[in-house]
Design an enzyme around this catalytic site. Structure first.
Site, PDB file in Angstrom:
ATOM      1  N   HIS A   1      -4.032   7.397   2.583  1.00  7.90           N
ATOM      2  CA  HIS A   1      -3.100   6.389   3.089  1.00  7.90           C
ATOM      3  C   HIS A   1      -3.438   6.110   4.551  1.00  7.90           C
ATOM      4  O   HIS A   1      -2.640   6.369   5.454  1.00  7.90           O
ATOM      5  CB  HIS A   1      -1.654   6.865   2.929  1.00  7.90           C
ATOM      6  CG  HIS A   1      -0.633   5.767   3.043  1.00  7.90           C
ATOM      7  ND1 HIS A   1       0.364   5.582   2.112  1.00  7.90           N
ATOM      8  CD2 HIS A   1      -0.448   4.808   3.982  1.00  7.90           C
ATOM      9  CE1 HIS A   1       1.129   4.558   2.472  1.00  7.90           C
ATOM     10  NE2 HIS A   1       0.650   4.070   3.614  1.00  7.90           N
TER      11      HIS A   1
ATOM     12  N   ASN B   1       2.104  -2.495  -4.443  1.00  9.42           N
ATOM     13  CA  ASN B   1       3.028  -2.593  -3.308  1.00  9.42           C
ATOM     14  C   ASN B   1       3.328  -4.058  -3.034  1.00  9.42           C
ATOM     15  O   ASN B   1       2.405  -4.876  -2.932  1.00  9.42           O
ATOM     16  CB  ASN B   1       2.414  -1.982  -2.049  1.00  9.42           C
ATOM     17  CG  ASN B   1       2.239  -0.483  -2.152  1.00  9.42           C
ATOM     18  OD1 ASN B   1       2.604   0.124  -3.158  1.00  9.42           O
ATOM     19  ND2 ASN B   1       1.667   0.123  -1.121  1.00  9.42           N
TER      20      ASN B   1
ATOM     21  N   GLU C   1       5.526   0.678  -3.745  1.00 12.81           N
ATOM     22  CA  GLU C   1       6.257   0.443  -2.496  1.00 12.81           C
ATOM     23  C   GLU C   1       7.001  -0.877  -2.590  1.00 12.81           C
ATOM     24  O   GLU C   1       6.440  -1.869  -3.053  1.00 12.81           O
ATOM     25  CB  GLU C   1       5.315   0.376  -1.278  1.00 12.81           C
ATOM     26  CG  GLU C   1       4.780   1.706  -0.787  1.00 12.81           C
ATOM     27  CD  GLU C   1       3.916   1.534   0.465  1.00 12.81           C
ATOM     28  OE1 GLU C   1       4.152   0.559   1.213  1.00 12.81           O
ATOM     29  OE2 GLU C   1       3.008   2.364   0.662  1.00 12.81           O
TER      30      GLU C   1
END
Length: 1927
Positions: A1493, A1681, A1749
């Site tokens: 990440h 996401n 997300e």
């Protein structure tokens, strides 16, 4: 009709009486008629009685009236086919000349008889016209002496009116009846003498004046009285001297034939011998006629003739009914009597045409017309209900060639072949696929009643075959049809307009019989899907063009050149397909849908090149057979091709060694199917041809050689820009006549479905006067066909609505009534001159002056007669301060949240303008100058660009254009002003300018006819200069002068105008004109002038109000007010009373100045009086500068308005100040300072603050009571002149929405809204530099063309919806996610862990980046962050608060491998993650681990990081460590998080670590390439080595915004939006989820731009084939996401710019109505979530999707009641639920984030957390926000239980989660958390368990047993969050 004329007359005459073989003498008259009412009645009904008499008799003779019966042409043709040559017509003297004199004829009767005579001539019959039979006109009853002269006058009139159509005349048909009718008491002999004199006069006149017509004249005499007449010299002229032949009425009764023959033999005594015509033959009760009718006739002729041939003709009516059993004797008698069997009679009236043919009849009728007669203009109207329309074709205008699943058509492939040669293609065309609203608005502007469009077969069935249609294509046509019906426009849908699906063409196309079945399936679908709304269907449009040009010459798609075989085969299959489709509709759909199905055929008119050559005449007829008859004859005649066509092909095939053409044959069944298979004949016609016989036959196949003709044009015919279209207007009339006689025959209506002409690109593209002339002439010829020829034409459809793709000529031929700018990506449409002309024709329904409709009286509900006023003044500050108390402390989210709803049903939607700003014509037609004329013509006026209003928008001369725009907008009202000096040039009623009055009458009438309500302002700043010369408003006499002007307007226009405003914005007028002096009359007197002038204006308003109230209201029932203006005033500090007072004072000085006297107590507000009075006193003045009203004046002024009219544009932030006293000024008197917030969106003049609208409306309500309010001006000025004006859309959207809130939520009585302005105009001192218009005006063009902006389309949408209702798709969905749905929350290592150098952790690139100056906001860093490295327990508690089943976190690569390699594994770091995982599992929370990440070890970055290909192996090794160490407990792996951000922000923009931005055109792609390969290697590693034993799943998380086109009606913006998503999400998804390679959009654009910049290859790296295989399919799910949506549009960068953004070529903006967040890039757009999830489903074959997300940020105070986040999560998750309903395979949802954290470059300023982290507290407590409770309730309920089903167990209330500010938390504090004692105890147990974890697993189990997580949360699921309930 059931009766078929050919059958009837074959039975009654040809086969029964005349025989088959006899042809009479060519000069022999065989007469029938006249028409009688009984005959017409029988002809019009079904053949119910086989014994009915269908023969005309003399009784009850038909009196002509319009329209003529439609079956007459066919009746006459059938009569002619029965060997009849002449037909009797009895004129009605009394009808033609009702008064007896030719001075006052009945023109309608004249037209009627002319049409009747023409119909007879058209059937190849000659009329026999009788001048008088019965009923004398009223004017002849005075005396018989005057009768001869009156009759002679009448005869002259008749010869003149009808002589061109008549060759044989009769004065009287029954002398005895006329004798009885003559006035007076004279004897019979004297009356006979009177008639003789009348006849003789008529005879002489005819032969003196009309002999050039070559006719003859006689009188009908009874046979028995002829000898007696001859004995009297006075009457003998009736039998010989004054007749050209003897005409007999021969009647006989009795059994003996001999007596009859004896009568006739007596005629031999007449000398000299006269030709004899038996006008009437009546044989009653004569058995001999039934025995031998043929023999009888011959014996009669013999008795008359003796030895001479005297008989020239006979009445044949009696023989039309003779028995069929006499056929043999009749024929035999002809053979046996050679004296009667004269030479054969050639019926060819036009030498060379087929005997008795329709073409010959038409040619005969029109061939000898003089040019004057031919071109005579007919002033008349079309029948009521006539359909006016325009047309387009799908491939011409739609574009969207590959949009939304559409399949390719033959034109796409044909076009792409042309494109290779740089020729135009239809790929985008006019972009109508995206412009339904725009096109329908054009149709409304035109006022058409029907729109003919075609359906793209391949848009419905992409491969041409069913049964699964393309839903987007169906949706497009549904939207179009519904929009048409909503605008009261009837759709005429064409199934096939030349655009065959390419897939069918690949199988042979129209040469393959299977296409007929495919077409039938397609037609069946269309009938079923659209037929409930479409009632006019066209199967094929102009199939001749496709057969000829598509398969004959190859000039059209599909480009096949085979005129002898393919062309005829295609036509054959088309005809069969048409017939089957018609029968399908007839059998299955007509009973329910009640529609009509026809076909549209095209044809030129053809005339012989050499009229004297029979072969050219035959060739002309053959031409029509080959062009029109080819398709029309099988359908409308007999089911087969025309005989001439068949014989011609046989002939040429015989002449040639091998067949030149092959004409397929229809079976008997197919003929039966074809015959009659149309409810109407649609006809397209553009031009005419001159035809000659081909010079010589050739065996080379071509259309002309097969037909045996050659085509020519008359060089005198005007040429258009198209080589095949010449202007020959009269051809359309003749063609319509021909079609009516040959094909429709009065039984089938004709729809004229295509007529028009193009202009070329080099011509004036807007002033198409040539086309106007074309339409004028052609439409008038159609009118003649309808009115004079009785052709049943039901429609006129102009080609075309807009310019489009015109096949081989591309875009060079412009047929559109609207110009399309193809070089502009938005493809704007601009009306041409022809559009306005066509509208004028439609409005008049032809060529008469239109009448005026009157508006119905306004409803009392909408216009209250009187308002309630206060007798006391406002307080200081006013009670309206409650508005600030209510609204000023609203949170921004609450303030700006968009509200969905509608206005009252009778809401008045309008637009505004003003006279000086738009009219121009400043000195035209007697207009006097105004002060603005004088001002702008004076040097130094400071108007930008020295602009004037001399021309402005030229609305004075462009009235049709303005009305067109208003209709297009769908407005209900138009607010405009009247120019005082245009009505009264000197300002006084002694100088009325009728031209000006006429202009406003025409404007108002046009509005009324268009159902648009006029809202009229009497004075909009343009005072007549003549009045200014006497002092203007400073002269009190203007009160009465203004009143006289208003009185005139009320009197003149008030019958139609019901809404009056006396003054517009007097505040601005008095301040700018008399204070600052910037506006005329330029008086600079800021301290006194405005008050003085305002005082006069208020009194003038009151005077006019009372005039209307007392003189006009009762009759006119209108309302009157004035239009006031104000900005909203917002106190800078609402909590400071002085600022509130200052804000109130600003409103009182601007709005209250005029509103308070009128709407309250007749006097100024105290705030004004006190301030001005006090300051005047401080200035040592004897009295206040503000004048005062007397008590009488106050009473007179109070309540002089029926409604409150408001103009408002912006807001101001206001604070108290103490300004200087001198010099005195209106501005300083207010003692305040105003400003604008720089964060408000800017415009040319004011910043937008839409929330001020709602507050201002509330203030008016509070200040003046519950009064009806009309917003009469609201809009925004921009400097950008472009048609794309998205910022104006946002302005109107947000301002109208605030008005909607005021109406719906606050109870404000809002009745209407008028946008300012209709179009760009003269904006006062800004000239033409500031654009307020919904329509763009090109002020550089002399015609001032208007073009609709995007905002016009948006405003129309708002009007259509009557506000902003919630779309059905946005309704909240109650329901649950699938069982097993995964609920999670997310974080990332660098953002939460802290401990940046603890326990051997290595540096990451984010450690480096955050310690670099100016990289992170507030110089924040992640050194500590949330300290999660030390707070595992607290984090787990936070997760338990949320009720999640999973926790997504990332592993810090440098915490596990400090230098990024496996040389050293940091076990301390690994232990942290093991401990975290174990704690999660103990809490029944499963880990979802992100391997990377963004926090690359710095050591790897030092050797190139992701740009170094060795990173792929390093990443694989790192992943191997994690799989090995953690894989037994982790079953959900994510390789990379958001590689797009890594590559683009880290290595392109440099706004994220490692901060590299020097290679923006290459580095991001290199990094992305390596990221993809690294992911693939990690996936394969897990798949090959660990999956079997660990049983987990692994994939990648890709991020993407959703992108909507900024302008959904722009193909360019649509493509930009698609490109935005492909470059963001598709960059990484396409290789992994689709085919192992980048998407084509990226590859093509980056390659093209690279080569354009001079590079040898693309900057985008390429995968090898093995790499593609390695990458493709490396996923187990799609990690996704998503946060927000953007509006995308195309942005072209120069080729030398090398960057990701330049390659993508997209710019983006956001809609102002979307709620903000704490992040500039993140707007709350829940709708986009569902759309992008569906896009993933469609694009990547519906993979399992986990949302990894989704969340929203905020900035500022730590308010735990995070309403905005609640709104976000609830609405986004609900959209995810809808996506599940859409069958998206969504498996889980992860919220971002568990807690506030380090948000990368923004540090800790942006907070995404469901838990608040107090960074000022060293313990960094995690405190749940209200959103945590919401999310917990959703996770517990697995969705949204329906409250209608009652309380759900998952929503049972639990202990409340703290929602107060953390600073005010009560004890107990535990580990930095504000917890209850029970909660603190639970956490203590958790910590204790962690200590014992390594030593004893039993203790872990005990911990798991003891811990009881408490799921707090309010019941958010029980009620929907809405502005009403929350705010």
């Amino acid at each position: 009709m059931v009766l078929t004329w050919n059958l009837v007359f074959a039975v009654f005459l040809s086969s029964a009486c005349w025989g088959f073989d006899w042809e009479p003498d060519r000069n022999f008259i065989s007469a029938a008629g006249p028409l009688t009412n009984d005959l017409l009645h029988n002809l019009s009904g079904p053949l119910g009685n086989q014994g009915s008499n269908f023969v005309a008799g003399d009784k009850d003779i038909y009196v002509c009236h319009l329209p003529l019966p439609t079956f007459l042409p066919e009746y006459f043709r059938s009569t002619r086919a029965s060997k009849i040559t002449h037909y009797k017509v009895f004129l009605s003297w009394a009808q033609l000349l009702p008064a007896g004199s030719s001075k006052n004829p009945d023109e309608k009767a004249v037209r009627c008889y002319r049409r009747l005579l023409k119909a007879i001539r058209m059937a190849d019959l000659q009329p026999l016209v009788i001048l008088h039979h019965q009923t004398l006109p009223a004017g002849t009853n005075q005396s018989s002496e005057a009768f001869p002269d009156l009759f002679a006058d009448y005869a002259t009139f008749a010869f003149h009116s009808f002589g061109d159509l008549v060759e044989i005349w009769f004065t009287f048909s029954d002398l005895e009846e006329v004798i009885a009718e003559l006035p007076g008491q004279k004897s019979r002999s004297s009356r006979l003498q009177t008639l003789t004199d009348a006849h003789r006069k008529a005879y002489k006149i005819y032969h003196k004046k009309f002999t050039s017509q070559g006719g003859r004249l006689s009188v009908v005499l009874r046979a028995e009285i002829v000898p007696a007449l001859l004995l009297e010299p006075s009457t003998s002229s009736l039998a010989k001297d004054a007749v050209d032949f003897l005409s007999l009425d021969l009647s006989h009764e009795g059994q003996s034939e001999a007596g009859l023959l004896q009568k006739l033999s007596e005629l031999q005594t007449i000398e000299p011998k006269m030709k004899v015509f038996i006008f009437r033959l009546k044989l009653q009760d004569c058995p001999f006629i039934r025995k031998d009718p043929a023999g009888l006739l011959f014996r009669l002729f013999k008795a008359i003739n003796k030895d001479q041939e005297l008989t020239i003709g006979s009445d044949s009516n009696i023989f039309l009914n003779c028995s069929s059993n006499s056929e043999k004797s009749w024929s035999r008698s002809l053979i046996d009597n050679p004296t009667l069997a004269a030479p054969q009679w050639d019926f060819t009236t036009a030498a060379g045409s087929t005997p008795g043919s329709a073409y010959g009849g038409v040619w005969e009728l029109f061939a000898n017309q003089s040019q004057t007669e031919r071109d005579a203009f007919l002033r008349d109207v079309f029948p009521e209900g006539f359909l006016w329309g325009v047309s387009t074709g799908a491939f011409n205008v739609e574009g969207g060639w590959a949009e939304d699943g559409r399949g390719a058509s033959v034109w796409d492939q044909f076009g792409s072949q042309k494109a290779a040669n740089s020729q135009a293609t239809p790929a985008v065309a006019s972009d109508s696929y995206h412009k339904v609203d725009s096109d329908v608005s054009l149709l409304r502007g035109l006022r058409v009643r029907v729109y003919k469009f075609s359906i793209s077969w391949s848009r419905i069935f992409p491969t041409g075959h069913g049964p699964s249609p393309n839903p987007q294509g169906v949706a497009y046509y549904n939207k179009l049809i519904n929009s048409l019906l909503d605008s009261h426009i009837e759709p005429m849908a064409t199934l096939f307009h030349w655009d065959l699906p390419q897939a069918l063409q690949d199988g042979g196309g129209w040469q393959n019989e299977s296409v007929v079945h495919a077409f039938l399936d397609y037609a069946a679908f269309c009938f079923s899907t659209f037929g409930d709304r479409v009632k006019l269907w066209v199967t094929f449009h102009e199939p001749w063009v496709m057969s000829y040009a598509g398969y004959g010459t190859g000039q059209h798609a599909p480009g096949i050149s085979d005129p002898g075989i393919a062309s005829f085969k295609v036509a054959h299959l088309v005809l069969k397909a048409h017939a089957r489709a018609w029968h399908l509709y007839n059998s299955h759909h007509r009973p329910q849908q009640q529609g009509q199905v026809g076909i549209v055929l095209n044809s030129d008119w053809a005339e012989p090149l050499s009229p004297g050559k029979p072969e050219d005449l035959r060739a002309s007829e053959c031409f029509l057979d080959f062009m029109l008859g080819w398709f029309a004859h099988p359908i409308f005649v007999d089911g087969d091709y025309p005989a001439a066509l068949r014989s011609r092909i046989q002939q040429i095939n015989k002449q040639c060694p091998s067949p030149v053409a092959q004409l397929p044959e229809f079976t008997a069944a197919e003929k039966q199917l074809l015959k009659g298979s149309a409810d109407f004949l649609g006809l397209s016609h553009y031009t005419s041809r001159l035809i000659s016989k081909a010079k010589q036959d050739t065996c080379i196949p071509s259309y002309d050689t097969i037909g045996g003709f050659q085509e020519h044009v008359d060089p005198a015919w005007p040429q258009t820009s198209s080589p095949w279209i010449h202007v020959v207007p009269w051809g359309i009339r003749r063609l319509l006549q021909f079609v009516s006689l040959e094909y429709t025959r009065g039984k089938v209506p004709i729809y004229l479905a295509g007529n028009g002409m193009p202009i070329g690109e080099s011509e004036n593209l807007l002033d198409d006067s040539l086309r106007v002339d074309y339409f004028n002439q052609y439409i008038n010829e159609v009118l003649k066909a309808v009115k004079e020829d009785s052709v049943d034409v039901r429609s006129y459809i102009a080609r075309s609505l807009i310019d489009g793709f015109e096949g081989p000529s591309g875009y060079s031929q412009r047929f559109g009534l609207h110009h399309v700018n193809f070089s502009d990506s938005s493809k704007p449409r601009i009306p041409r001159k022809s559009a306005y002309f066509f509208t004028s024709i439609i409005e008049k329904n032809g060529f008469f002056t239109k009448g005026v409709k009157r508006l119905p009286p306004p409803s009392p509900a909408n216009f209250p007669p009187k308002i309630r006023t206060f007798t006391f003044p406002s307080e200081v500050p006013s009670k309206a301060k409650v508005v600030w108390e209510k609204f000023s402390n609203q949170p921004r989210f609450e303030r700006d949240l968009f509200y969905h709803g509608t206005f009252r049903d009778d809401f008045l939607w309008g637009v505004s303008s003003s006279a000086y700003q738009i009219e121009g014509a400043w000195d035209a037609d007697g207009k006097g100058p105004s002060i603005w004329d004088n001002f702008t013509h004076t040097p130094g006026s400071y108007v930008k660009g020295n602009a004037t209003g001399d021309v402005a928008c030229d609305s004075y001369n462009q009235l049709n254009a303005d009305l067109n725009m208003l209709r297009a907008l769908k407005v209900k009202a138009y607010h405009f002003s009247i120019s005082w000096s245009r009505i009264f040039p000197t300002g006084r009623n002694s100088s009325i300018n009728r031209h000006g009055v006429d202009y406003y009458n025409r404007l108002i009438n046009g509005l009324v006819e268009s159902n648009i309500f006029p809202m009229v302002t009497l004075f909009h700043w343009d005072l007549p200069q003549a009045l200014q010369d006497i002092g203007g408003w400073e002269n009190s006499s203007l009160i009465e002068l203004f009143n006289s002007y208003a009185d005139f307007c009320f009197q003149t226009f008030g019958d139609r105008v019901k809404f009056w405003m006396t003054f517009n914005e007097p505040t601005y007028h008095v301040w700018l004109g008399y204070g600052l002096g910037d506006f005329p009359p330029n008086v600079k007197d800021p301290g006194w002038g405005p008050y003085r002038i305002g005082h006069v204006i208020i009194k003038a308003h009151a005077r006019v109000y009372h005039t209307y109230d007392e003189k006009y209201r009762q009759e006119q029932k209108g309302v009157i007010s004035l239009s006031l203006s104000a900005h909203w005033a917002e106190p800078k500090s609402p909590e400071i009373p002085k600022d509130v007072e200052a804000a109130d004072r600003m409103l009182q000085f601007s709005l209250g100045w005029f509103a308070h006297p009128i709407f309250r107590n007749g006097d100024y507000p105290d705030a004004m009086k006190w301030k001005v009075g006090n300051r005047s006193e401080l200035q040592h003045l004897a009295m206040s500068r503000l004048p005062s009203f007397t008590e009488e004046e106050k009473r007179y002024i109070r309540a002089t308005a029926d409604m409150f009219c408001l103009n408002t544009y912006s807001s101001r932030i206001v604070r108290q100040t103490t300004p200087r006293l001198n010099p005195p000024s209106y501005i300083d008197d207010q003692e305040m300072i105003e400003e604008e917030d720089p964060s408000w969106p800017s415009s040319a003049l004011n910043r937008a603050a839409p929330w001020g609208m709602r507050r201002l409306l509330n203030w008016i309500k509070e200040e003046y009571g519950d009064i009806p309010i009309y917003i009469t001006g609201n809009g925004v000025g921009l400097t950008n002149p472009k048609v794309e004006d998205t910022s104006r859309i946002f302005y109107h959207k947000t301002y109208i929405n605030e008005a909607l809130k005021a109406y719906r939520l606050d109870g404000v009585d809002l009745r209407g809204y008028a946008a300012w302005s209709l179009m760009d105009n003269f904006e006062w001192l800004n000239g033409y530099t500031v654009k307020f218009g919904l329509y763009h005006v090109d002020f550089n063009h002399m015609n001032r063309p208007r073009t609709a902006r995007a905002s016009a389309r948006y405003y129309t949408e708002v009007i259509t919806n009557n506000g902003m209702p919630l779309p059905q798709k946005d309704d909240f969905l109650y329901g649950q996610f699938p069982a097993g749905f995964l609920w999670s929350a997310a974080s990332a290592a660098y953002q939460i862990e802290g401990a940046w150098r603890a326990d051997g952790k290595g540096l990451s690139i984010w450690d480096t980046f955050s310690h670099t100056p100016l990289k992170i906001e507030n110089s924040d860093n992640g050194d500590v962050a949330c300290d999660s490295y030390h707070k595992i327990a607290e984090d787990v508690v936070a997760l338990q608060n949320l009720g999640v089943s999973h926790y997504r976190f990332s592993i810090s690569w440098s915490r596990v491998l400090p230098d990024g390699t496996t040389k050293y594994i940091n076990n301390a770091g690994l232990n942290y993650y093991m401990q975290l995982i174990d704690t999660l599992l103990a809490a029944n929370i499963k880990p979802q681990v992100t391997i990377y990440h963004w926090d690359l070890p710095q050591a790897l970055q030092d050797i190139g990081g992701w740009e170094n290909e060795t990173i792929v192996q390093r990443f694989k090794e790192y992943a191997d460590v994690l799989f090995q160490k953690l894989g037994n407990k982790v079953k959900f792996w994510i390789t990379l998080n958001e590689p797009f951000v890594i590559a683009n922000q880290g290595y392109g923009y440099g706004t994220a670590a490692p901060g590299i931005s020097i290679r923006p055109g290459t580095a991001p792609y290199t990094v992305g390439h390596n990221l993809i390969k690294a992911h693939a290697e990690a996936w394969h590693l897990y798949n090959d080595k660990y999956r079997a034993r660990q049983g987990g799943i692994i994939s990648i998380t890709i991020s993407s915004d959703w992108a909507e086109p900024r302008d959904p009606s722009s193909q360019e913006d649509v493509e930009a939006a698609r490109r935005y998503v492909q470059f963001m999400g598709g960059w990484f998804a396409h290789p992994i989820f689709k085919n192992g390679d980048y998407n084509e959009v990226m590859k093509t654009r980056i390659r093209d731009r690279s080569l354009a910049a001079g590079l040898s290859k693309s900057r985008l790296p390429e995968f090898t084939e093995s790499e593609k295989r390695r990458v493709n399919g490396t996923y187990d799910f799609f990690g996704f996401n998503h946060y927000t949506t953007v509006l995308a549009y195309n942005l072209d960068y120069d080729s030398w710019i090398s960057s990701f953004d330049a390659d993508r070529g997209v710019a983006s903006i956001t809609d102002r109505s979307w709620p903000d967040s704490g992040s500039f890039w993140l707007k709350m757009t829940p709708f986009g979530f569902r759309r992008i999830l569906n896009w993933l489903k469609e694009e990547y074959n519906n993979p399992p999707i986990y949302v990894t997300e989704n969340g929203v940020s905020h900035r500022g105070e730590a308010n735990l009641n995070d309403t905005a986040r609640i709104y976000y999560l609830r609405s986004y998750i609900n959209e995810a639920l809808k996506a599940v309903q859409d069958e998206v395979d969504l498996r889980g949802y992860t919220v971002w984030s568990v807690m506030d954290n380090f948000e990368w470059a923004t540090g800790f300023t942006e907070r995404f957390g469901l838990h608040f982290v107090n960074y000022t507290d060293p313990s960094l407590p995690r405190i749940p926000r209200a959103s945590a409770k919401l999310y917990a309730s959703i996770t517990r309920c697995n969705g949204f239980p329906d409250p209608a089903a009652g309380p759900h167990p998952c929503l049972q209330p639990e202990d409340a989660v703290p929602t107060t500010s953390p600073g005010r938390e009560e004890e107990v504090q535990f580990l930095g958390l504000a917890l209850s004692r029970a909660d603190a105890q639970r956490v203590l147990y958790a910590l204790f368990s962690l200590v014992l974890l390594a030593a004893c697993s039993a203790v872990l189990l005990l911990y798991k047993y003891c811990k009881r997580p408490k799921h707090g949360g309010a019941q958010w699921g029980q009620q929907e969050l809405s502005p009403v309930s929350l705010f």
